[in-house]
Design an enzyme around this catalytic site. Sequence first.
Site, PDB file in Angstrom:
ATOM      1  N   GLU A 158       0.821  -1.211   0.000  1.00  0.00           N
ATOM      2  CA  GLU A 158       0.000   0.000   0.000  1.00  0.00           C
ATOM      3  C   GLU A 158       0.860   1.267   0.000  1.00  0.00           C
ATOM      4  OE1 GLU A 158      -2.993  -0.136  -0.649  1.00  0.00           O
ATOM      5  OE2 GLU A 158      -3.562  -2.189  -0.138  1.00  0.00           O
ATOM      6  N   CYS A 186      -8.048  -1.486   7.832  1.00  0.00           N
ATOM      7  CA  CYS A 186      -6.648  -1.588   7.386  1.00  0.00           C
ATOM      8  C   CYS A 186      -6.086  -0.207   7.110  1.00  0.00           C
ATOM      9  CB  CYS A 186      -6.543  -2.458   6.138  1.00  0.00           C
ATOM     10  SG  CYS A 186      -6.880  -4.190   6.525  1.00  0.00           S
ATOM     11  N   HIS A 231      -1.475  -5.594   2.129  1.00  0.00           N
ATOM     12  CA  HIS A 231      -2.716  -6.377   2.078  1.00  0.00           C
ATOM     13  C   HIS A 231      -2.421  -7.753   1.477  1.00  0.00           C
ATOM     14  CE1 HIS A 231      -5.955  -3.122   2.528  1.00  0.00           C
ATOM     15  NE2 HIS A 231      -6.371  -4.125   3.267  1.00  0.00           N
TER      16      HIS A 231
HETATM   17  N1  PCA Z   1      -9.075  -6.313   6.168  1.00  0.00           N
HETATM   18  C1  PCA Z   1      -9.972  -5.194   6.272  1.00  0.00           C
HETATM   19  C2  PCA Z   1     -10.055  -4.898   7.741  1.00  0.00           C
HETATM   20  C3  PCA Z   1      -9.346  -5.997   8.442  1.00  0.00           C
HETATM   21  C4  PCA Z   1      -8.733  -6.792   7.387  1.00  0.00           C
HETATM   22  O1  PCA Z   1      -7.995  -7.770   7.565  1.00  0.00           O
HETATM   23  C5  PCA Z   1      -9.536  -3.992   5.422  1.00  0.00           C
HETATM   24  O2  PCA Z   1      -8.996  -4.206   4.329  1.00  0.00           O
HETATM   25  O3  PCA Z   1      -9.721  -2.851   5.827  1.00  0.00           O
END
Ligand code: PCA
Length: 216
Positions: A81, A144, A167
């Site tokens: 990210e 996240c 992610h």
């Molecule tokens: N993914 C979500 C919230 C917690 C997670 O593991 C997100 O992408 O915000």
Amino acid sequence: MASLIVVTGFEPFGGERINPSWEVARALDGEIIEGLAVKAIRAPVNCVKTAAHVTDAIERFRPRAFLGLGQAGGRAAISLERVAINLFQDRNGGQLDTRGDARTLIDGAPDAYFARLPLAAVLKALRRHRIPATISLSAGAYACNAAMYAALHALRRRPAVPAGFIHLPYDAAQAARRPASPSMSLEMMERAVRLAIAVISGAAGETGRPRRRRLI
Ligand code: PCA
């Protein structure tokens, strides 16, 4: 004593039994990767609570680096990210809540922060190891993004501390329930995060020892 890298993962949400981000964080907990000792922290899937949780962990452990992990079901590759935004929308029954305006996560703070990680170098390392990876321009507006934003805000006056967010796709067992969704094995995600931490350790100035050791 090795310097710490705080690695956060999330509890399962949306009816899932596991969250690959926590599975990977806890698998690496206590491991020393190129001079950085991993301290795994499990975060709640709630924007405000997670922001507080991450801020507390940074104040408590004063880490040399920070790496947040989260699940991004539906994505096919490891996503590095680039941006965290000062805005959140909590979910309503697993869906983004479209009824109201999104809210500011931290009042008076900047609209956005950029990741402070050597993203290009991490991407290169992952691709060299044949791990599908990409740089993402949106961490979303859910927990996240909140974890990433809160970490970068908490570390705004410590610019030498690398900080960012990755992610992860669904793991293969999660995707068995939705065969059309892409997935990746937990083992590959674990290797990816280990490689990312090794690259980050260079950015944190943690050379300490020869870098010829094989990581995986
Ligand atoms: N993914 C979500 C919230 C917690 C997670 O593991 C997100 O992408 O915000």
